[in-house]
Each structure stands twice: as C-alpha cells, then as structure tokens.
Design a protein around this motif. Structure first.
Motif, short mmCIF file in Angstrom:
data_model
loop_
_atom_site.label_atom_id
_atom_site.label_comp_id
_atom_site.label_asym_id
_atom_site.label_seq_id
_atom_site.Cartn_x
_atom_site.Cartn_y
_atom_site.Cartn_z
N GLU A 1 0.85 -1.20 0.00
CA GLU A 1 0.00 0.00 0.00
C GLU A 1 0.88 1.24 0.00
OE1 GLU A 1 -3.25 2.23 2.89
OE2 GLU A 1 -2.60 0.21 3.37
N PHE A 2 0.63 2.14 -0.95
CA PHE A 2 1.32 3.43 -0.99
C PHE A 2 0.65 4.32 0.04
CE2 PHE A 2 1.15 7.81 -2.58
CZ PHE A 2 2.50 8.11 -2.66
N PHE A 3 1.45 4.84 0.97
CA PHE A 3 0.91 5.72 2.00
C PHE A 3 1.23 7.17 1.66
CE2 PHE A 3 0.93 7.73 6.22
CZ PHE A 3 -0.34 7.38 6.63
N ASN A 4 2.50 7.43 1.33
CA ASN A 4 2.95 8.75 0.87
C ASN A 4 4.32 8.57 0.21
OD1 ASN A 4 5.03 9.01 2.91
ND2 ASN A 4 3.46 9.61 4.37
N PRO A 5 4.91 9.62 -0.35
CA PRO A 5 6.19 9.45 -1.05
C PRO A 5 7.34 8.92 -0.17
CG PRO A 5 5.18 11.47 -1.76
CD PRO A 5 4.36 10.96 -0.60
N GLN A 6 7.16 8.90 1.14
CA GLN A 6 8.20 8.40 2.04
C GLN A 6 7.82 7.09 2.73
OE1 GLN A 6 7.00 11.77 2.47
NE2 GLN A 6 8.54 12.38 1.00
N THR A 7 6.60 6.57 2.49
CA THR A 7 6.15 5.41 3.26
C THR A 7 5.35 4.42 2.42
OG1 THR A 7 5.94 6.88 5.18
CG2 THR A 7 4.93 4.70 5.36
N LEU A 8 5.75 3.15 2.50
CA LEU A 8 4.99 2.03 1.95
C LEU A 8 4.67 1.09 3.10
CD1 LEU A 8 7.15 1.09 -1.18
CD2 LEU A 8 5.04 2.43 -1.17
N VAL A 9 3.52 0.43 3.03
CA VAL A 9 3.16 -0.61 4.00
C VAL A 9 2.95 -1.89 3.20
CG1 VAL A 9 1.50 -1.36 5.73
CG2 VAL A 9 2.13 1.04 5.59
N ALA A 10 3.63 -2.96 3.61
CA ALA A 10 3.55 -4.22 2.88
C ALA A 10 3.08 -5.33 3.81
CB ALA A 10 4.90 -4.58 2.29
N ASN A 11 2.32 -6.27 3.25
CA ASN A 11 1.86 -7.43 3.99
C ASN A 11 2.67 -8.65 3.56
OD1 ASN A 11 -0.26 -6.07 5.36
ND2 ASN A 11 -1.41 -6.09 3.46
N ILE A 12 3.41 -9.21 4.51
CA ILE A 12 4.25 -10.37 4.24
C ILE A 12 3.43 -11.62 4.58
CG2 ILE A 12 6.45 -11.49 4.70
CD1 ILE A 12 6.60 -8.55 3.64
N PRO A 13 3.18 -12.49 3.61
CA PRO A 13 2.31 -13.64 3.83
C PRO A 13 2.91 -14.67 4.79
CG PRO A 13 3.29 -13.76 1.65
CD PRO A 13 3.70 -12.44 2.25
N GLY A 14 2.05 -15.46 5.41
CA GLY A 14 2.47 -16.50 6.34
C GLY A 14 3.39 -17.52 5.71
N THR A 15 3.30 -17.73 4.40
CA THR A 15 4.19 -18.68 3.74
C THR A 15 5.65 -18.24 3.86
OG1 THR A 15 3.81 -17.55 1.63
CG2 THR A 15 2.48 -19.50 2.08
N VAL A 16 5.88 -16.94 4.01
CA VAL A 16 7.24 -16.43 4.21
C VAL A 16 7.59 -16.47 5.69
CG1 VAL A 16 8.73 -14.39 4.04
CG2 VAL A 16 7.19 -14.98 2.16
N THR A 17 6.69 -16.00 6.55
CA THR A 17 7.00 -15.94 7.98
C THR A 17 7.08 -17.31 8.62
OG1 THR A 17 4.67 -15.65 8.59
CG2 THR A 17 5.95 -13.64 8.21
N ASN A 18 6.57 -18.33 7.97
CA ASN A 18 6.66 -19.69 8.50
C ASN A 18 7.98 -20.37 8.17
OD1 ASN A 18 4.24 -19.83 9.88
ND2 ASN A 18 3.12 -20.32 8.03
N SER A 19 8.82 -19.71 7.38
CA SER A 19 10.13 -20.25 7.01
C SER A 19 11.21 -19.55 7.80
CB SER A 19 10.39 -20.04 5.52
OG SER A 19 9.41 -20.67 4.75
N PRO A 20 12.00 -20.30 8.60
CA PRO A 20 13.06 -19.65 9.36
C PRO A 20 14.14 -19.07 8.45
CG PRO A 20 13.15 -22.05 9.64
CD PRO A 20 11.96 -21.73 8.79
N GLY A 21 14.82 -18.05 8.93
CA GLY A 21 15.93 -17.47 8.19
C GLY A 21 15.72 -16.01 7.87
N THR A 22 16.68 -15.44 7.19
CA THR A 22 16.62 -14.04 6.77
C THR A 22 15.98 -13.99 5.40
OG1 THR A 22 18.64 -13.59 7.99
CG2 THR A 22 18.00 -12.00 6.31
N HIS A 23 15.05 -13.07 5.24
CA HIS A 23 14.33 -12.95 3.96
C HIS A 23 14.51 -11.57 3.40
CE1 HIS A 23 12.22 -16.75 4.56
NE2 HIS A 23 12.18 -16.40 5.82
#
Length: 70
Positions: free
Chosen positions: A48-70
């Motif tokens: 989601e574009f919030f303003n020229p300095q800010t984005l908000v992103a939703n990281i799906p559970g398929t990513v957060t369920n995998s250990p490690g650096t993403h």
C-alpha cells in the motif's frame, strides 16, 4: 521525464518468530509513488502506498513460517 530513484532507509516490523501469520511492515524511504511495491525473496507482496516516504507491505504467512533471513 526526470525519474527519481526510490530507496528504502528503514524497515519497521521485520523481526518475527517463525509461525506468525501474515505480518505488516512499514518501509520508510524516498520517492515512492502509486504503483511502488515491496518484494520479499524476489516475490512482489501486497503493498500500500501511504505517501512518497512510506509504503506498507503485507508479508504472507508462507514467508514468515520459514526460518531465516528474507
């Protein structure tokens, strides 16, 4: 047309334990616009574009369920 480079300077909300469902993060930076998006592990995520300095992103559970650096 003068294209300005988009750049992230800070990512908030990234530290999570494995097993979380979808996680929302805030990406602070410069020169964002409608249509800017965030990629995690090379895959575009809902952003989601919030303003020229800010984005908000939703990281799906398929990513957060995998250990490690993403």
């Amino acid at each position: 047309m003068n294209k300005q480079t988009q750049s992230a300077r800070e990512i908030l909300g990234m530290e999570r334990s494995v097993g979380f469902d979808e996680v929302s993060i805030t990406v602070a930076g410069n020169n964002y616009h409608e249509g800017s998006h965030v990629r995690v592990d090379g895959v575009q995520v809902i952003t989601e574009f919030f303003n020229p300095q800010t984005l908000v992103a939703n990281i799906p559970g398929t990513v957060t369920n995998s250990p490690g650096t993403h």
